[in-house]
Write a protein that holds these residues in place. Structure first.
Motif, PDB file in Angstrom:
ATOM      1  N   UNK A 298       0.840  -1.202   0.000  1.00  0.00           N
ATOM      2  CA  UNK A 298       0.000   0.000   0.000  1.00  0.00           C
ATOM      3  C   UNK A 298       0.877   1.256   0.000  1.00  0.00           C
ATOM      4  N   UNK A 299       1.911   1.262   0.844  1.00  0.00           N
ATOM      5  CA  UNK A 299       2.815   2.405   0.870  1.00  0.00           C
ATOM      6  C   UNK A 299       3.502   2.593  -0.474  1.00  0.00           C
ATOM      7  N   UNK A 300       3.850   1.482  -1.103  1.00  0.00           N
ATOM      8  CA  UNK A 300       4.514   1.573  -2.400  1.00  0.00           C
ATOM      9  C   UNK A 300       3.601   2.205  -3.448  1.00  0.00           C
ATOM     10  N   UNK A 301       2.328   1.840  -3.412  1.00  0.00           N
ATOM     11  CA  UNK A 301       1.385   2.420  -4.382  1.00  0.00           C
ATOM     12  C   UNK A 301       1.165   3.902  -4.104  1.00  0.00           C
ATOM     13  N   UNK A 302       1.174   4.287  -2.831  1.00  0.00           N
ATOM     14  CA  UNK A 302       1.103   5.720  -2.512  1.00  0.00           C
ATOM     15  C   UNK A 302       2.354   6.450  -3.026  1.00  0.00           C
ATOM     16  N   UNK A 303       3.501   5.804  -2.860  1.00  0.00           N
ATOM     17  CA  UNK A 303       4.758   6.464  -3.241  1.00  0.00           C
ATOM     18  C   UNK A 303       4.887   6.623  -4.749  1.00  0.00           C
ATOM     19  N   UNK A 304       4.127   5.828  -5.523  1.00  0.00           N
ATOM     20  CA  UNK A 304       4.198   5.970  -6.976  1.00  0.00           C
ATOM     21  C   UNK A 304       3.702   7.334  -7.448  1.00  0.00           C
ATOM     22  N   UNK A 305       2.918   8.011  -6.636  1.00  0.00           N
ATOM     23  CA  UNK A 305       2.417   9.336  -7.005  1.00  0.00           C
ATOM     24  C   UNK A 305       3.292  10.456  -6.434  1.00  0.00           C
ATOM     25  N   UNK A 306       4.408  10.083  -5.790  1.00  0.00           N
ATOM     26  CA  UNK A 306       5.317  11.073  -5.218  1.00  0.00           C
ATOM     27  C   UNK A 306       6.406  11.423  -6.224  1.00  0.00           C
ATOM     28  N   UNK A 307       6.974  12.647  -6.156  1.00  0.00           N
ATOM     29  CA  UNK A 307       8.059  13.025  -7.066  1.00  0.00           C
ATOM     30  C   UNK A 307       9.317  12.200  -6.803  1.00  0.00           C
ATOM     31  N   UNK A 308      10.130  12.065  -7.833  1.00  0.00           N
ATOM     32  CA  UNK A 308      11.425  11.409  -7.707  1.00  0.00           C
ATOM     33  C   UNK A 308      12.480  12.300  -8.342  1.00  0.00           C
ATOM     34  N   UNK A 369      -4.613   1.247  -4.986  1.00  0.00           N
ATOM     35  CA  UNK A 369      -4.543   1.376  -3.534  1.00  0.00           C
ATOM     36  C   UNK A 369      -5.784   0.777  -2.884  1.00  0.00           C
ATOM     37  N   UNK A 370      -6.936   0.998  -3.502  1.00  0.00           N
ATOM     38  CA  UNK A 370      -8.177   0.446  -2.959  1.00  0.00           C
ATOM     39  C   UNK A 370      -8.127  -1.079  -2.928  1.00  0.00           C
ATOM     40  N   UNK A 371      -7.610  -1.703  -3.990  1.00  0.00           N
ATOM     41  CA  UNK A 371      -7.504  -3.164  -4.034  1.00  0.00           C
ATOM     42  C   UNK A 371      -6.523  -3.672  -2.979  1.00  0.00           C
ATOM     43  N   UNK A 372      -5.401  -2.973  -2.806  1.00  0.00           N
ATOM     44  CA  UNK A 372      -4.416  -3.404  -1.811  1.00  0.00           C
ATOM     45  C   UNK A 372      -4.982  -3.306  -0.396  1.00  0.00           C
ATOM     46  N   UNK A 373      -5.756  -2.281  -0.126  1.00  0.00           N
ATOM     47  CA  UNK A 373      -6.376  -2.142   1.195  1.00  0.00           C
ATOM     48  C   UNK A 373      -7.374  -3.265   1.455  1.00  0.00           C
ATOM     49  N   UNK A 374      -8.103  -3.658   0.436  1.00  0.00           N
ATOM     50  CA  UNK A 374      -9.058  -4.766   0.593  1.00  0.00           C
ATOM     51  C   UNK A 374      -8.311  -6.081   0.831  1.00  0.00           C
TER      52      UNK A 374
END
Length: 486
Positions: A298-308, A369-374
């Motif tokens: 879940x954290x990884x999917x959130x981080x995909x929307x973060x700048x690099x 993210x929704x699928x990972x939370x489920x």
């Protein structure tokens, strides 16, 4: 053969022969601990699980390597038989690299294609490219996930080892108990054979009937037949133990142990219940690790929307020439003090940073993210299910173990009584106050009581192993230091 050559041959052959004679044979006698250690070192399932654990370590290092500088080198040679032309639009009054007004018939707005005067047909480059990741939340989460993945692999290996330990223990005691049964068969056969010889002597002297001899002979024949069948069954038991240990089937295997060393009593319950925790079970550890992996996902999917942020550095040399062969020549009429020669490979350098900012991905990240939370919710639900399964397993195996202890106690008493009856009946018969039928019945009862006792003993051992597993008492780590190489 000359003496010199005879001595030479003997000096070569004799050491080889002595070494062959002193080469130790593969171990063939095993205690329970040695059997388990051998299995943990040689069983295919454990080997594969150990390889998976080693692969997980390599995966961690692979993930860590993403954050290290990425360096690549390249060398390129290229020849253009026909160079592309340059195009230019003629506009009166505007300056141009080439004076287009001298072209006959040209008018304002015309486009002119002229020869490429800025490039030679052949060119070469040799350089290095260095990329360095400066910041990426995805990378940081990936490092944690790789470490957790390694933990999962090692816990899976432990689960495989526990299963092997359980299977080898049960197979080992099956062979050990069968060896005791064979010894009992031998004792019974010897006792009945003695009785047969005595009865035959009595019959020859007129003190016993022929039918008495026949009854004892039938009992003796049955014992020998059952012993032969049991030997064949014992071969199957040994084959199963070899299979569980991954021991060569074609080689002999002998188990070494004593049933008197077994601890089968009710005192174990207090030891098991003291300090008991669900977290001791390997299934709980695996589920807990899977939960951590899902949270990191879940954290990884959130981080995909973060700048690099990353940096780069390009450096190398380049040159051009009218021919391919000219790329490898350094002769020039230009003085060496000039910045243009005589070396025709000239350096270049470029560096910078790149900031990547995801702006819109069609709501894909949102639904991922929704699928990972489920999925995480499903894992959390499995905690309750696993606890109920463990509770039921403990209750069932406790009941089975208690029942097996009662059965074992009863069968032990029955075997002792049957042995006493057989001895007394034989004495009475030899003194002429008992019948031959009583002797054969007593022998059959003793044989049945012995079979029932050892069946009950094996059931109690299996129940204890199952109870050990339920309370997470099967620990393969204590055999790690003993594991021999195959």
């Amino acid at each position: 053969m000359k003496p010199f050559y005879r001595i030479l041959v003997l000096s070569l052959v004799v050491p080889l022969w002595v070494n062959a004679q002193t080469q130790p044979d593969e171990k063939s006698s095993f205690t329970l601990d040695e059997s388990i250690s051998y299995a943990l070192a040689n069983t295919v399932s454990v080997k594969n699980a150990r390889i998976d654990a080693q692969m997980s370590e390599a995966k961690v290092k692979e993930t860590f390597g993403i954050g290290l500088p990425q360096v690549s080198g390249s060398v390129a040679l290229q020849h253009n038989p026909k160079l592309p032309r340059f195009y230019s639009k003629y506009t009166e009054g505007q300056p141009s690299i080439i004076d287009l007004s001298t072209i006959p018939g040209i008018s304002n707005g015309d486009v002119v294609a002229f020869q490429n005067v800025f490039q030679l047909p052949s060119n070469g480059t040799a350089g290095l490219t260095i990329n360095q990741l400066l910041f990426s939340s995805t990378y940081l989460v990936g490092l944690k996930a790789a470490g957790t993945y390694k933990d999962l692999a090692y816990k899976t290996e432990e689960q495989t080892q526990i299963q092997v330990l359980e299977n080898v223990t049960k197979a080992y005691y099956a062979v050990l108990i069968n060896n005791e049964r064979i010894s009992l068969f031998d004792n019974n056969i010897a006792r009945v054979d003695t009785l047969l010889r005595n009865t035959t002597a009595l019959n020859q002297n007129g003190f016993a009937e022929a039918i008495d001899v026949d009854r004892i002979q039938v009992t003796l024949n049955n014992l020998k037949t059952e012993r032969l069948k049991f030997l064949n069954s014992q071969n199957l038991s040994l084959g199963l133990l070899k299979f569980q240990m991954n021991y060569p089937m074609e080689k002999d295997l002998t188990v070494v142990g004593n049933l008197t060393d077994l601890t089968v009593n009710e005192n174990l319950f207090n030891e098991y219940e003291e300090g008991w925790d669900y977290k001791n079970r390997i299934e709980y550890k695996l589920l807990d690790t899977q939960r951590k992996l899902q949270e990191l996902d879940i954290k990884n999917k959130y981080s995909n929307s973060m700048p690099s942020l990353s940096g780069y550095l390009n450096l190398g040399y380049g040159t051009q020439s009218p021919t391919i062969g000219g790329l490898f020549k350094t002769e020039s009429n230009i003085p060496s003090t000039s910045e243009f020669g005589p070396d025709k490979w000239y350096p270049y350098t470029a560096f910078g940073i790149t900031l990547n900012v995801p702006l819109f991905t069609g709501l894909q990240h949102t639904y991922q993210i929704q699928q990972s939370k489920l999925s995480l919710l499903k894992i959390q639900n499995n905690y309750n299910s696993l606890k109920q399964t463990i509770d039921l397993s403990i209750e069932q195996n406790t009941t089975v173990y208690k029942n097996s202890l009662e059965t074992l106690k009863s069968q032990r008493e029955n075997m002792a009584l049957a042995d006493k009856v057989a001895r007394v009946t034989k004495i009475k018969y030899e003194q002429g106050v008992g019948s031959n039928i009583e002797v054969t019945d007593a022998e059959n009862s003793l044989k049945e009581a012995q079979i029932n006792y050892y069946n009950a003993l094996y059931d109690a051992i299996v129940a204890k192993v199952d109870l050990d597993k339920a309370y997470a008492k099967l620990d393969p780590t204590k055999y790690a230091a003993q594991q021999p190489a195959k």
